[in-house]
Motif scaffolding. Structure first.
Motif, PDB file in Angstrom:
ATOM      1  N   GLU A  14       0.821  -1.208   0.000  1.00 50.13           N
ATOM      2  CA  GLU A  14       0.000   0.000   0.000  1.00 50.13           C
ATOM      3  C   GLU A  14       0.861   1.267   0.000  1.00 50.13           C
ATOM      4  O   GLU A  14       0.476   2.287  -0.589  1.00 50.13           O
ATOM      5  N   THR A  15       2.021   1.213   0.638  1.00 54.81           N
ATOM      6  CA  THR A  15       2.875   2.403   0.669  1.00 54.81           C
ATOM      7  C   THR A  15       3.386   2.780  -0.715  1.00 54.81           C
ATOM      8  O   THR A  15       3.735   3.945  -0.948  1.00 54.81           O
ATOM      9  N   LYS A  16       3.439   1.845  -1.634  1.00 54.50           N
ATOM     10  CA  LYS A  16       3.860   2.182  -2.997  1.00 54.50           C
ATOM     11  C   LYS A  16       2.956   3.242  -3.610  1.00 54.50           C
ATOM     12  O   LYS A  16       3.385   4.012  -4.485  1.00 54.50           O
ATOM     13  N   LYS A  17       1.714   3.309  -3.154  1.00 55.84           N
ATOM     14  CA  LYS A  17       0.764   4.283  -3.681  1.00 55.84           C
ATOM     15  C   LYS A  17       1.021   5.691  -3.148  1.00 55.84           C
ATOM     16  O   LYS A  17       0.381   6.651  -3.581  1.00 55.84           O
ATOM     17  N   TYR A  18       1.938   5.817  -2.198  1.00 63.24           N
ATOM     18  CA  TYR A  18       2.237   7.103  -1.574  1.00 63.24           C
ATOM     19  C   TYR A  18       3.587   7.663  -2.004  1.00 63.24           C
ATOM     20  O   TYR A  18       3.862   8.836  -1.776  1.00 63.24           O
ATOM     21  N   PHE A  19       4.397   6.823  -2.599  1.00 59.90           N
ATOM     22  CA  PHE A  19       5.724   7.252  -3.038  1.00 59.90           C
ATOM     23  C   PHE A  19       5.750   7.359  -4.563  1.00 59.90           C
ATOM     24  O   PHE A  19       4.813   6.954  -5.252  1.00 59.90           O
ATOM     25  N   ASN A  20       6.828   7.909  -5.073  1.00 57.31           N
ATOM     26  CA  ASN A  20       6.914   8.207  -6.505  1.00 57.31           C
ATOM     27  C   ASN A  20       7.277   6.946  -7.293  1.00 57.31           C
ATOM     28  O   ASN A  20       8.334   6.874  -7.926  1.00 57.31           O
ATOM     29  N   TRP A  21       6.387   5.987  -7.229  1.00 55.53           N
ATOM     30  CA  TRP A  21       6.531   4.757  -8.004  1.00 55.53           C
ATOM     31  C   TRP A  21       5.780   4.929  -9.311  1.00 55.53           C
ATOM     32  O   TRP A  21       4.572   5.139  -9.332  1.00 55.53           O
ATOM     33  N   THR A  22       6.518   4.842 -10.416  1.00 55.75           N
ATOM     34  CA  THR A  22       5.921   4.975 -11.744  1.00 55.75           C
ATOM     35  C   THR A  22       6.354   3.785 -12.589  1.00 55.75           C
ATOM     36  O   THR A  22       7.054   2.885 -12.113  1.00 55.75           O
ATOM     37  N   ALA A  23       5.970   3.805 -13.848  1.00 56.54           N
ATOM     38  CA  ALA A  23       6.344   2.721 -14.751  1.00 56.54           C
ATOM     39  C   ALA A  23       7.852   2.660 -14.962  1.00 56.54           C
ATOM     40  O   ALA A  23       8.402   1.610 -15.306  1.00 56.54           O
ATOM     41  N   THR A  24       8.531   3.768 -14.745  1.00 53.15           N
ATOM     42  CA  THR A  24       9.974   3.822 -15.021  1.00 53.15           C
ATOM     43  C   THR A  24      10.822   4.080 -13.783  1.00 53.15           C
ATOM     44  O   THR A  24      12.047   4.091 -13.865  1.00 53.15           O
ATOM     45  N   GLU A  25      10.194   4.291 -12.631  1.00 58.24           N
ATOM     46  CA  GLU A  25      10.951   4.673 -11.441  1.00 58.24           C
ATOM     47  C   GLU A  25      10.323   4.064 -10.199  1.00 58.24           C
ATOM     48  O   GLU A  25       9.098   4.043 -10.046  1.00 58.24           O
ATOM     49  N   GLN A  26      11.153   3.558  -9.314  1.00 55.26           N
ATOM     50  CA  GLN A  26      10.704   3.065  -8.018  1.00 55.26           C
ATOM     51  C   GLN A  26      11.443   3.864  -6.951  1.00 55.26           C
ATOM     52  O   GLN A  26      12.521   3.494  -6.498  1.00 55.26           O
ATOM     53  N   PHE A  75       7.626  11.639  -2.698  1.00 53.94           N
ATOM     54  CA  PHE A  75       6.206  11.319  -2.684  1.00 53.94           C
ATOM     55  C   PHE A  75       5.531  11.621  -4.014  1.00 53.94           C
ATOM     56  O   PHE A  75       6.016  12.413  -4.819  1.00 53.94           O
ATOM     57  N   ASN A  76       4.376  10.999  -4.208  1.00 54.07           N
ATOM     58  CA  ASN A  76       3.433  11.399  -5.243  1.00 54.07           C
ATOM     59  C   ASN A  76       2.335  12.206  -4.539  1.00 54.07           C
ATOM     60  O   ASN A  76       2.439  12.463  -3.329  1.00 54.07           O
ATOM     61  N   PRO A  77       1.278  12.653  -5.220  1.00 51.54           N
ATOM     62  CA  PRO A  77       0.267  13.468  -4.540  1.00 51.54           C
ATOM     63  C   PRO A  77      -0.338  12.835  -3.289  1.00 51.54           C
ATOM     64  O   PRO A  77      -0.405  13.499  -2.246  1.00 51.54           O
ATOM     65  N   PRO A  78      -0.778  11.548  -3.297  1.00 49.19           N
ATOM     66  CA  PRO A  78      -1.327  11.000  -2.047  1.00 49.19           C
ATOM     67  C   PRO A  78      -0.330  11.019  -0.897  1.00 49.19           C
ATOM     68  O   PRO A  78      -0.700  11.299   0.257  1.00 49.19           O
ATOM     69  N   GLY A  79       0.931  10.731  -1.178  1.00 49.22           N
ATOM     70  CA  GLY A  79       1.928  10.737  -0.122  1.00 49.22           C
ATOM     71  C   GLY A  79       2.188  12.127   0.428  1.00 49.22           C
ATOM     72  O   GLY A  79       2.294  12.326   1.648  1.00 49.22           O
ATOM     73  N   ALA A  80       2.301  13.104  -0.479  1.00 50.70           N
ATOM     74  CA  ALA A  80       2.527  14.480  -0.032  1.00 50.70           C
ATOM     75  C   ALA A  80       1.355  14.982   0.797  1.00 50.70           C
ATOM     76  O   ALA A  80       1.542  15.669   1.813  1.00 50.70           O
ATOM     77  N   ILE A  81       0.143  14.644   0.388  1.00 46.20           N
ATOM     78  CA  ILE A  81      -1.042  15.058   1.140  1.00 46.20           C
ATOM     79  C   ILE A  81      -1.053  14.393   2.516  1.00 46.20           C
ATOM     80  O   ILE A  81      -1.349  15.042   3.530  1.00 46.20           O
TER      81      ILE A  81
END
Length: 265
Positions: A202-214, A219-225
């Motif tokens: 579930e934490t992967k949804k909060y960090f900047n995990w993309t198709a090209t980067e782990q 953070f991504n938006p949910p993590g920053a919020i």
């Protein structure tokens, strides 16, 4: 390449209209709004269109503060408590900060980099020494310093236990906060507990995990919020801010509220 102090000052001044355009600079009746300055690293910093969806928690903090409380986010990628000072960035903040304002200080991620003498600080000596510069500088200008331990990275052991990654730096900041009687936002402990609650996947949804980067640091938006919500709650709990200064602490924040402006040319 390190920036000159003049370049830092010019860049900081250029960013002010963006920060103030949303919130304004004065309340009705002419009373000046208070400003909350953020001095920190990439986990808090403003991100631009070329970095999306990477998001600093400082970008989401205004959603949890009343509109009249201005956020001036001076956090910059890759900076430590030392390099931020050496580049003149603290000087820029202290030249603008006014009585009644706040200086929120979050460093540690890059202070840990012993291989880089331009950034490295030792937790119980030079790290605390540099943090005192921020504390004393704010107080000398009638502003209130606030220390925030570094938000945790995403790291788990084989058994699914969330692991601390910042060594002695959070403890050193806690000790300094107690010694100097400075409000402490324990973002390290709170974020570690949140990552433990969410778990490995579930934490992967909060960090900047993309198709090209782990990316297990930024953070991504949910993590920053989520982290900004922790920070806002701590600002209230520690009585740095009052109940009238915060909002939406228990409300969902749409990801669409996060925007990435184009970087200045």
């Amino acid at each position: 390449m390190p920036l000159s102090r003049r370049q830092v000052a010019v860049a900081a001044v250029a960013s002010v209209p963006l920060a103030f355009s949303v919130t304004g600079t004065a309340q009705a009746g002419g009373r000046r709004n208070r400003t909350l300055y953020i001095a920190g690293d990439s986990t808090a910093a403003q991100k631009y269109a070329n970095a999306a969806p990477e998001t600093g928690w400082g970008m989401a903090l205004p959603f949890f503060l009343r509109k009249e409380l201005v956020v001036a986010n001076h956090a910059v990628n890759g900076r430590s408590s030392k390099s931020f000072v050496d580049e003149g960035r603290l000087e820029v903040i202290l030249s603008a900060i006014r009585p009644g304002d706040f200086l929120l200080i979050q460093f540690g991620h890059n202070d840990e980099k012993a291989e880089d003498p331009t950034r490295y600080t030792e937790p119980w000596t030079t790290y605390q020494d540099h943090l005192r510069m921020y504390v004393e500088g704010a107080r000398a200008r009638g502003a209130r310093p606030v220390l925030a331990t570094s938000v945790e990275r995403r790291r788990f052991d084989a058994g699914g236990k969330a692991l601390p990654t910042h060594g002695e730096y959070p403890a050193a900041m806690r000790a300094l906060a107690a010694e100097e009687r400075v409000a402490l936002l324990d973002a390290q402990a709170l974020s570690l507990a949140l990552w433990q609650e969410l778990g490995i996947e579930e934490t992967k949804k909060y960090f900047n995990w993309t198709a090209t980067e782990q990316d297990n640091t930024h953070f991504n938006p949910p993590g920053a919020i989520a982290v900004a919500r922790l920070v806002a709650r701590e600002l209230l709990r520690t009585r740095v801010l009052g109940p009238r200064d915060v909002r939406r602490l228990d409300e969902p924040i749409p990801e669409s509220w996060i925007t990435w402006p184009q970087a200045a040319a």
